[in-house]
Motif scaffolding. Structure first.
Motif, PDB file in Angstrom:
ATOM      1  N   ARG A 627      15.567  60.703  68.261  1.00  0.00           N
ATOM      2  CA  ARG A 627      16.878  60.165  67.879  1.00  0.00           C
ATOM      3  C   ARG A 627      17.210  60.566  66.448  1.00  0.00           C
ATOM      4  O   ARG A 627      16.325  60.641  65.585  1.00  0.00           O
ATOM      5  N   LYS A 628      18.488  60.812  66.207  1.00  0.00           N
ATOM      6  CA  LYS A 628      18.916  61.192  64.860  1.00  0.00           C
ATOM      7  C   LYS A 628      18.676  60.049  63.887  1.00  0.00           C
ATOM      8  O   LYS A 628      18.984  58.894  64.179  1.00  0.00           O
ATOM      9  N   ALA A 629      18.162  60.390  62.726  1.00  0.00           N
ATOM     10  CA  ALA A 629      17.855  59.367  61.710  1.00  0.00           C
ATOM     11  C   ALA A 629      17.981  59.985  60.321  1.00  0.00           C
ATOM     12  O   ALA A 629      18.082  61.203  60.168  1.00  0.00           O
ATOM     13  N   PHE A 630      18.002  59.108  59.347  1.00  0.00           N
ATOM     14  CA  PHE A 630      18.059  59.525  57.938  1.00  0.00           C
ATOM     15  C   PHE A 630      16.900  58.832  57.246  1.00  0.00           C
ATOM     16  O   PHE A 630      16.810  57.590  57.248  1.00  0.00           O
ATOM     17  N   LEU A 631      15.995  59.620  56.677  1.00  0.00           N
ATOM     18  CA  LEU A 631      14.782  59.074  56.068  1.00  0.00           C
ATOM     19  C   LEU A 631      14.868  59.134  54.547  1.00  0.00           C
ATOM     20  O   LEU A 631      15.237  60.161  53.983  1.00  0.00           O
ATOM     21  N   ILE A 632      14.523  58.025  53.916  1.00  0.00           N
ATOM     22  CA  ILE A 632      14.484  57.949  52.454  1.00  0.00           C
ATOM     23  C   ILE A 632      13.063  57.596  52.053  1.00  0.00           C
ATOM     24  O   ILE A 632      12.496  56.612  52.533  1.00  0.00           O
ATOM     25  N   ARG A 633      12.491  58.395  51.178  1.00  0.00           N
ATOM     26  CA  ARG A 633      11.104  58.172  50.737  1.00  0.00           C
ATOM     27  C   ARG A 633      11.116  57.151  49.603  1.00  0.00           C
ATOM     28  O   ARG A 633      11.167  57.487  48.407  1.00  0.00           O
TER      29      ARG A 633
END
Length: 814
Positions: A627-633
């Motif tokens: 699934r499309k996602a946006f990851l922030i470290r």
């Protein structure tokens, strides 16, 4: 038409105690070109039938400030404006039936002492010395407040009105406002006698505030979150013994409150006034068959003694003399309630140059302070005390009619109840839920509401006591304690997942967005592909807000902020962006998971195509579980971790895959423990307008050398030159069962030297941790202080200026 000015700087709608106090304080600030409109006579509405009690007691720092200021103002007002006033400073005795109530009293005593008030905690054997006619059976003690008392509401209002008029402000009685319109950046307030153009308008319409509020809807307004309760108090006939006693000693009895039974009992001339807050309460004007009348100015509801009979009987047992006289009258009138019982004071959400000073449950006690706060909002754009507890923007779009009615009745029926830190008030749940809400409940999630969003506070296991009664404690011990410990240990040793719906998100883009943002915040902004924290100051250099700033492209940013800050920060951003820069809010469109712990990379590697080698404070688009996602470290938990943001429809599959990968669900209370160990601040606790950025230890987020001016720069430069008065510290506390709550008093050498801003047990460092503000010269590692926790002073040691857990941030950057 004669008598109606065509223009004014401010128009106030409503002539009760709060509206008139607002006019008085505006005039005191030099804004004398102000007009107050009252559709009937001054004091019409809640003011005229108010009991007129003036307590200072509160366990809210801002409410206590406001009520304390009222008592100070009222004691000098009559002489200042040359108007006779019946203000009786009788003191009050607040009764306790339990250890927990005595702990609450000790907390209030410490806060009051810090504000210069002399509250006194009494043992059972000391109560009769203050109130000779009382029976002390089944009591644990009491709180005595020498500054408490009562005032004639009509005289108070007229005194404020005289003071305002004498300074040049205008009051127009029998002049109902009929609507508002907006033209060329000005307000036009319509009345039956003509229109008034003005710069600012104030809704101080009491229990008519919702009707007045509807006029502002075409200009960006919302329905005012409120409802109206029926409140009764009983006046007895005269009691000869009381009359004789008062004549002999020369003063009235103290005001008596039995907060565990839920009533106040006050001497009224030679008799008594008994005012219950009954659980089986009644709301009014809640459906089409019971509409609010156009004018209820000097009217009352029919008596309904059956509703309050048991509480009145209890009061008469507590003070038997009260039972020797007949009832002379029952007053049953309307009182407005907001869903949390606090008033609305401050900017009207979404509407330019419009303010609210309405929905006061204790308008007489708070009216003096409220007028001060409202005048500061209008004339200065900020207030002396942080007033988020009363800010109208604390409510957003979940406060529909049913919510307001259910919560209003809950607050009224528990008017004197203790607000335990682990307790959730149960009325009106599930206003906003995440896409995985049902799954979280299945897993044992014990929920809390954050700006209406349901989030798990902790996860119960089979057999855990999840009853309301279990949460009635100030201590940390309860079924949640072991579970929070396990959740923190999972994040420390393995991997945990927290579903965090409701993050406030603002996508800011367009030519010039980068230049605007540099001037908007106090520090630097990130490079493309990076993120950092940014802070916004007010003109005094105080902390207005904190945002995560994610830079997608040269002129494209996502600003993420706390759920509760949605309307506050949204308004701040929208009101300051230049033409050509757009703001799109995506708060409700997306959901978020915090995945944190040393095994979080391994987990994500099995279910995602993200580049997991990207470093701290980076972000990327990727897929998780297909699934499309946006990851922030980034990780508020202080461990290796990522925030995973995705559209609502994508999140159930992502969440299932994270759970299947071995992540243990954790809740907000574990997150609070984890963030406090890292010294991470929370908005409107550690980060508020009570403190400057320099006091808050945030100078690394201030760039004095950047070419852009920013709000508060001059004030911060001046403060840097002269030195701060307070400094932010982390403390290790020798606490027992209770960790330090917000605004616990800090002591050194027998003097109050500061306050805590938050506290919790740190399960990774195995200690009670508090964050706080202390006199600057004491903010030295190793300094020993004492923190007063529910009346008990506990040793506290100032820690080095680095995180207690993982001070080098090696785990976060792993």
């Amino acid at each position: 038409m004669a008598g109606i000015p065509s223009t004014a700087r401010v128009v106030i709608i409503g002539g009760g105690a709060v509206g008139v106090s607002s006019l008085y304080h505006l005039a005191k600030a030099g804004w004398t070109d102000c007009v107050l409109l009252e559709k009937n006579e001054l004091t019409a509405g809640s003011t005229w039938h108010a009991a007129g009690n003036v307590p200072t007691f509160s366990t809210s720092w801002s409410i206590m400030n406001m009520q304390r200021y009222s008592t100070e103002l009222y004691s000098r007002l009559g002489a200042e404006v040359d108007y006779p006033m019946n203000y009786h400073v009788t003191g009050s005795v607040r009764l306790a039936h339990s250890k927990e109530r005595m702990q609450e009293f000790q907390r209030a005593k410490g806060m009051g002492l810090y504000q210069g008030m002399n509250l006194e905690v009494l043992g059972v054997d000391e109560i009769k010395g203050k109130y000779p006619f009382i029976e002390t059976h089944d009591l644990a003690g009491a709180l005595y407040d020498p500054a408490d008392g009562d005032i004639d509401p009509a005289q108070l209002t007229q005194a404020l009105a005289k003071g305002a008029r004498d300074m040049g402000a205008k009051i127009l009685r029998f002049t109902p406002a009929t609507g508002v319109s907006r033209e060329n950046g000005e307000w036009i307030v319509h009345t039956e006698k003509g229109d008034i153009r003005c710069e600012y308008v104030v809704n101080a319409a009491g229990y008519y505030a919702q009707k007045v509020g509807e006029w502002f809807k075409p200009y960006g307004g919302r329905t005012v979150p409120m409802m109206v309760m029926s409140h009764q108090y009983v006046l007895t006939e005269q009691v000869p013994e009381i009359e004789a006693w008062s004549k002999e000693v020369g003063h009235k009895l103290p005001l008596l409150r039995d907060v565990d039974v839920s009533y106040y009992l006050r001497q009224e001339k030679g008799g008594f006034n008994i005012g219950p807050y009954e659980p089986n309460c009644k709301a009014h004007w809640v459906n089409p068959s019971d509409p609010m009348p156009d004018d209820f100015s000097f009217q009352l509801y029919p008596d309904d003694l059956d509703r309050i009979e048991e509480i009145v009987a209890d009061a008469m047992e507590r003070v038997p003399l009260a039972g020797t006289a007949g009832i002379s009258r029952i007053i049953n009138g309307p009182i407005p309630y907001a869903p949390d019982g606090n008033p609305l004071i401050g900017p009207m959400p979404g509407v330019p140059n419009a303010f609210e000073a309405c929905v006061f449950t204790f308008g007489i006690a708070q009216g003096g302070g409220a007028g001060k706060v409202l005048a500061e909002w209008i004339t200065e754009g900020c207030t002396e005390w942080d007033m988020w507890s009363c800010d109208p923007r604390r409510y957003t779009d979940y406060t529909d009619r049913e919510y307001c009615i259910e919560k209003g009745k809950e607050v009224y029926g528990n008017e004197y109840a203790m607000h335990f830190p682990w307790h959730r008030w149960p009325a009106a749940p599930d206003r906003k839920v995440s896409p995985v809400h049902d799954k979280i409940k299945e897993l044992g999630g014990q929920m809390g509401a954050y700006n209406g969003w349901e989030r798990a506070n902790w996860f119960a296991q089979p057999g855990d006591d999840t009853s309301e009664a279990a949460t009635h404690t100030w201590g940390r011990s309860g079924p949640w304690e072991q579970r929070i410990k396990e959740e923190c240990e999972a994040v420390r040793d393995s991997v945990g997942v927290l579903n965090l719906p409701g993050f406030s998100r603002f996508w800011v883009q367009g030519e010039g967005a980068d230049d605007w943002l540099r001037g908007f915040c106090t520090g630097g902004i990130p490079k493309v592909g990076r993120m950092n924290l940014i802070y916004v100051a007010d003109k005094r250099g105080r902390i207005l807000t904190e945002l995560s700033c994610i830079r997608l492209a040269e002129n494209s940013f996502v600003l993420i902020t706390a759920a509760t800050a949605q309307w506050h920060d949204g308004e701040l951003i929208r009101n300051s962006v230049p033409e050509g820069v757009t703001v799109r809010e995506t708060t409700t469109e997306r959901d978020c998971l915090i995945i944190a712990g040393p095994k979080s990379r391994d987990l994500l590697a099995g279910i995602s195509d993200a580049d997991l080698s990207m470093g701290w404070l980076t972000h990327q688009h990727a897929t998780v579980a297909g699934r499309k996602a946006f990851l922030i470290r980034v990780s508020f938990a202080g461990e290796l971790g990522w925030e995973v943001h995705a559209e609502n429809a994508e999140m159930p599959e992502i969440y299932d895959a994270v759970l299947a990968g071995g992540a243990k669900p954790f809740g907000m209370w574990a997150l609070n423990s984890l963030r406090i160990e890292k010294g991470y601040r929370a908005w409107k606790g550690d980060l508020s307008t009570d403190y400057s950025l320099l006091e808050g230890g945030l100078e690394r987020f201030v760039r004095f050398d950047k070419p852009q001016d920013f709000t508060g720069k001059a004030a911060l430069l001046a403060e840097k030159q002269r030195g701060v008065k307070k400094s932010f510290v982390t403390l290790i506390v020798d606490a027992k069962d209770c960790d330090a709550p917000y605004m616990s008093t800090l002591w050194h050498d027998g003097k109050v030297v500061g306050e805590t801003t938050s506290g919790a047990w740190g399960y990774r460092v195995n200690a009670s941790v508090a964050l706080g503000m202390v006199r600057a010269d004491l903010a030295v590692p190793g300094t020993e202080l004492e923190v007063e926790i529910y009346g008990e002073r506990c040793r506290a040691v100032v820690q080095p200026d680095q995180p207690l857990w993982d001070p080098e941030n090696a785990r976060i950057r792993a």
